[in-house]
Design a protein around this motif. Structure first.
Motif, PDB file in Angstrom:
ATOM      1  N   TYR A  99     -46.867  39.649  75.911  1.00 49.19           N
ATOM      2  CA  TYR A  99     -47.174  39.299  77.259  1.00 49.19           C
ATOM      3  C   TYR A  99     -45.625  39.468  77.852  1.00 49.19           C
ATOM      4  CZ  TYR A  99     -51.956  38.567  76.538  1.00 49.19           C
ATOM      5  OH  TYR A  99     -53.393  38.860  76.071  1.00 49.19           O
ATOM      6  N   CYS A 104     -47.681  35.193  79.716  1.00 46.35           N
ATOM      7  CA  CYS A 104     -48.565  34.024  80.099  1.00 46.35           C
ATOM      8  C   CYS A 104     -48.961  33.318  78.614  1.00 46.35           C
ATOM      9  CB  CYS A 104     -49.938  34.416  80.638  1.00 46.35           C
ATOM     10  SG  CYS A 104     -50.728  35.620  79.530  1.00 46.35           S
ATOM     11  N   GLU A 105     -48.771  33.750  77.640  1.00 45.84           N
ATOM     12  CA  GLU A 105     -48.642  33.185  76.472  1.00 45.84           C
ATOM     13  C   GLU A 105     -47.899  33.819  75.358  1.00 45.84           C
ATOM     14  OE1 GLU A 105     -53.113  32.828  75.635  1.00 45.84           O
ATOM     15  OE2 GLU A 105     -52.710  34.427  74.156  1.00 45.84           O
ATOM     16  N   ARG A 129     -49.133  28.521  75.814  1.00 52.85           N
ATOM     17  CA  ARG A 129     -49.131  28.576  77.489  1.00 52.85           C
ATOM     18  C   ARG A 129     -48.083  27.528  78.047  1.00 52.85           C
ATOM     19  NH1 ARG A 129     -54.450  28.597  76.312  1.00 52.85           N
ATOM     20  NH2 ARG A 129     -55.298  30.664  75.564  1.00 52.85           N
ATOM     21  N   PHE A 142     -50.932  33.545  85.029  1.00 53.10           N
ATOM     22  CA  PHE A 142     -51.982  34.631  84.681  1.00 53.10           C
ATOM     23  C   PHE A 142     -51.865  35.586  85.855  1.00 53.10           C
ATOM     24  CE2 PHE A 142     -53.428  30.940  82.593  1.00 53.10           C
ATOM     25  CZ  PHE A 142     -53.575  31.495  81.544  1.00 53.10           C
ATOM     26  N   LEU A 160     -49.812  38.324  83.034  1.00 51.45           N
ATOM     27  CA  LEU A 160     -50.805  38.727  82.194  1.00 51.45           C
ATOM     28  C   LEU A 160     -50.891  40.026  81.941  1.00 51.45           C
ATOM     29  CD1 LEU A 160     -53.627  37.855  80.446  1.00 51.45           C
ATOM     30  CD2 LEU A 160     -54.851  37.847  82.687  1.00 51.45           C
ATOM     31  N   SER A 161     -51.311  40.965  80.684  1.00 55.01           N
ATOM     32  CA  SER A 161     -51.289  41.952  80.938  1.00 55.01           C
ATOM     33  C   SER A 161     -52.379  42.835  81.967  1.00 55.01           C
ATOM     34  CB  SER A 161     -51.759  42.670  79.413  1.00 55.01           C
ATOM     35  OG  SER A 161     -52.919  42.098  79.017  1.00 55.01           O
ATOM     36  N   ARG A 206     -59.402  43.427  75.118  1.00 57.10           N
ATOM     37  CA  ARG A 206     -57.966  43.726  75.648  1.00 57.10           C
ATOM     38  C   ARG A 206     -57.658  44.994  76.190  1.00 57.10           C
ATOM     39  NH1 ARG A 206     -52.154  42.481  75.362  1.00 57.10           N
ATOM     40  NH2 ARG A 206     -52.163  42.187  73.365  1.00 57.10           N
ATOM     41  N   GLN A 234     -63.115  40.676  80.156  1.00 59.26           N
ATOM     42  CA  GLN A 234     -62.132  40.394  78.705  1.00 59.26           C
ATOM     43  C   GLN A 234     -62.608  39.259  77.851  1.00 59.26           C
ATOM     44  OE1 GLN A 234     -57.823  40.226  78.753  1.00 59.26           O
ATOM     45  NE2 GLN A 234     -57.982  39.410  76.872  1.00 59.26           N
ATOM     46  N   GLN A 283     -58.489  35.730  73.219  1.00 56.26           N
ATOM     47  CA  GLN A 283     -57.593  34.609  73.440  1.00 56.26           C
ATOM     48  C   GLN A 283     -57.174  34.608  74.838  1.00 56.26           C
ATOM     49  OE1 GLN A 283     -56.120  32.921  70.743  1.00 56.26           O
ATOM     50  NE2 GLN A 283     -54.495  32.217  72.017  1.00 56.26           N
ATOM     51  N   THR A 284     -56.831  35.825  75.314  1.00 46.47           N
ATOM     52  CA  THR A 284     -56.469  35.244  76.809  1.00 46.47           C
ATOM     53  C   THR A 284     -57.657  35.500  77.793  1.00 46.47           C
ATOM     54  OG1 THR A 284     -55.628  37.764  76.775  1.00 46.47           O
ATOM     55  CG2 THR A 284     -53.979  35.892  76.921  1.00 46.47           C
ATOM     56  N   LYS A 298     -62.105  35.518  78.165  1.00 48.42           N
ATOM     57  CA  LYS A 298     -63.176  34.587  78.093  1.00 48.42           C
ATOM     58  C   LYS A 298     -63.688  34.345  76.475  1.00 48.42           C
ATOM     59  CE  LYS A 298     -65.072  35.117  82.579  1.00 48.42           C
ATOM     60  NZ  LYS A 298     -64.812  36.508  83.045  1.00 48.42           N
ATOM     61  N   GLN A 355     -56.659  38.753  68.527  1.00 48.37           N
ATOM     62  CA  GLN A 355     -56.513  38.220  70.001  1.00 48.37           C
ATOM     63  C   GLN A 355     -58.046  38.216  70.395  1.00 48.37           C
ATOM     64  OE1 GLN A 355     -55.281  37.779  73.108  1.00 48.37           O
ATOM     65  NE2 GLN A 355     -57.064  39.189  74.148  1.00 48.37           N
TER      66      GLN A 355
END
Lengths: 265, 326
Positions: free
Chosen positions: A41, A122-123, A130, A147, A182-183, B239, B252, B255-256, B258, B275
């Motif tokens: 990220y 973001c992480e 985060r 995000f 965030l991507s 992702r 999605q 990890q980033t 849901k 991820q």
């Protein structure tokens, strides 16, 4: 517009789980000579910064806290289009927690000058706490929006697109701002050109110690830890997968039968 | 005894699902002891329902600037409430609000922080809890212990069982003055675009069918949507698929994205990067359909099919229809 981007160098997170080993003493992944990469990220954050640089005729600085090897992450940032770089490296900071890293990055940013925007991923691709981005924001006294996928100029303000559970939000704020990125399809990191990689390898990258930034060991070192990793273990990973063979029709029939047995259909 | 403080959200007079998960998780914090359970409620709305879930004290900050989420205003209010409640633990949901606030709140309170908590266990003496969280994208599991208090915690969504209502419940409300000025809100929400949700919400669905890079393009999701319709499930994505712009980011899983914990999770064309896997560990049955027999997704799946999803899904859809009489 002056933009700072924080980059973290990590062991390639895409390595298969079979190659993942834990150092039981340091309670972290064993490096084992695996390739080091810029945390995913963070590259998206740099891409957002480079777009904003183009839009505002700005300048981008990249910073990292890490061991000497982290200079290669910064050189990648320079090759992608950042204008300057600085590495914060000190044994005191090895294994520092998010507060120590965040304070060090904020001090490094202040040493480079005044910035309108500070961007972080973001992480991270390893611990994914985060925390560092928002802590940098707090140390600098900047508002922070997390995000975010896209940033654009809107008069004298910046307009931000933020991803939430059920959609997107558009936020606006005047610089200075800190953002965690965030991507998104709009911020896929660019590939550096060979000539830019060559040029980046010749650019000076200053290395600063904790003392250079006026940081005290009790502020960022082990004594300042507010939490501690007590254990780091591998989850049990026995393969329990039943493969359903045959042609598509047989596979489909077997799948439906198994799902009925498991009472999920 | 020090308090446990959870940031609760009230929707139409009832605590939100994530708030109940926080109250469920809070019960594990005392290690058997019963620390007073407090809730922070920001903005208007009747918080009385919280007492039925074991909350003894509601700390409320009310101000027009707290009606909708705004980080600067929420942070000021939470700092005031923390000063009043003096909690040992502050619990936030691991959602777009809790994740936005947690680290900044910890910084302002001089608190420790543990994010993405998936389990809470007492230590040997029962005095200090240990927090379990995933690390390295789920390749490892870490146990974190606090060295100072207070500690800010975010709980991974859909991981802790929501607290159950018990009896009429009684408690007290303490009002906390915040005195916010409009200028303190340094960023401003100008627009919110909700993605049109067709059918079941991804987080609530008992069946989730997700697609990844292996679908080869957005059109692959048509088959997934058809299967989801038959199974009354929801469609998710990895992702790779959302980053490619094939489907919106709100779909999605990972990890980033849901966290989902359905009874049935079907991963189609998803390699199984850690991820992604981090978001589906709560799924009871995982089915993987992938052209690559070496794909790591087969390591976490219960049932696997190696092959071209375009060939496999049509008969699966037909047979499911048959089986369900749909």
């Amino acid at each position: 517009m002056r933009i700072a981007v924080c980059l973290k160098q990590i062991i390639d997170p895409e390595l298969p789980a079979s190659q993942f080993k834990i150092d039981p003493a340091l309670k972290r992944q064993q490096p084992d000579g695996h390739p080091l990469v810029v945390s995913p990220y963070d590259e998206n954050a740099l891409e957002v910064a480079l777009k904003l640089k183009a839009e505002t005729n700005g300048r981008v600085a990249v910073l990292s806290v890490g061991e000497a090897a982290a200079v290669s992450a910064l050189r990648k940032g320079l090759a992608m289009g950042a204008d300057e770089a600085a590495l914060i490296s000190d044994p005191v900071l090895e294994g520092a927690d998010a507060f120590g890293i965040g304070i060090a990055l904020a001090r490094g940013i202040q040493k480079l000058g005044a910035f309108d925007c500070v961007l972080c991923g973001c992480e991270s691709g390893d611990w994914a706490d985060r925390t560092v981005g928002p802590i940098v924001a707090e140390v600098l006294g900047f508002p922070c929006v997390s995000f975010v996928t896209q940033v654009g100029r809107h008069g004298d303000r910046l307009r931000l697109q933020r991803v939430v559970e059920d959609g997107i939000e558009i936020w606006e704020g005047s610089p200075p701002l800190a953002l965690t990125i965030l991507s998104h399809e709009s911020n896929v990191p660019r590939y550096p050109k060979v000539k830019d990689i060559m040029a980046a390898s010749r650019k000076p990258v200053p290395t600063w110690s904790a003392a250079d930034l006026g940081l005290e060991v009790q502020q960022v070192g082990r004594a300042a830890f507010r939490t501690e990793v007590q254990e780091l273990t591998l989850p049990s990973r026995e393969s329990r997968c039943e493969m359903l063979n045959g042609g598509p029709d047989e596979q489909a029939a077997a799948l439906v039968a198994r799902l009925r047995e498991r009472k999920v259909l | 005894m020090a308090a446990i403080l959870a940031l609760a959200r009230i929707d139409n007079g009832a605590p939100s699902r994530s708030s109940l998960e926080l109250l469920g998780g809070a019960r594990r914090l005392g290690g058997g002891r019963t620390d007073p359970l407090c809730a922070a409620v920001l903005g208007p709305g009747d918080a009385g329902a919280l007492y039925r879930y074991g909350v003894a004290t509601v700390y409320r900050a009310d101000d027009p600037l707290l009606k909708d989420y705004q980080a600067d205003c929420y942070l000021q209010a939470l700092v005031r409430i923390a000063e009043a409640a003096k909690p040992r633990f502050l619990l936030l949901a691991g959602d777009s609000v809790g994740r936005d606030l947690a680290a900044r709140l910890a910084f302002r309170l001089g608190a420790g922080i543990v994010t993405d908590v998936i389990d809470i266990t007492p230590d040997g003496s029962g005095a200090v809890p240990r927090f379990t969280r995933p690390a390295y994208g789920g390749k490892a599991t870490a146990v974190i212990v606090p060295r100072t208090f207070p500690v800010v915690l975010t709980l991974k969504p859909r991981t802790f069982d929501p607290a159950q209502a018990a009896g009429a419940g009684q408690g007290q409300e303490v009002r906390v003055e915040v005195a916010l000025e409009p200028g303190q809100a340094r960023v401003r929400l100008v627009e919110r675009a909700q993605e049109q949700s067709t059918g079941v919400k991804l987080e609530d669905a008992r069946t989730v069918i997700s697609g990844g890079r292996g679908l080869g393009g957005p059109e692959g999701f048509t088959l997934l949507t058809e299967l989801a319709r038959v199974l009354k499930g929801a469609v998710g994505a990895s992702r790779a698929a959302t980053d490619a712009g094939w489907v919106p980011s709100s779909m999605q899983v990972g990890q980033t994205g849901k966290t989902v914990s359905p009874d049935l999770y079907i991963a189609v064309g998803i390699s199984g990067a850690t991820q992604h896997v981090a978001g589906i560990t709560g799924a009871k049955t995982i089915v993987a359909i992938n052209a690559d027999p070496e794909a790591p997704i087969f390591k976490v799946a219960h049932l696997g099919i190696v092959g071209d999803y375009k060939m496999i899904l049509p008969p699966v859809i037909a047979k499911c229809r048959e089986a369900l009489g749909a």
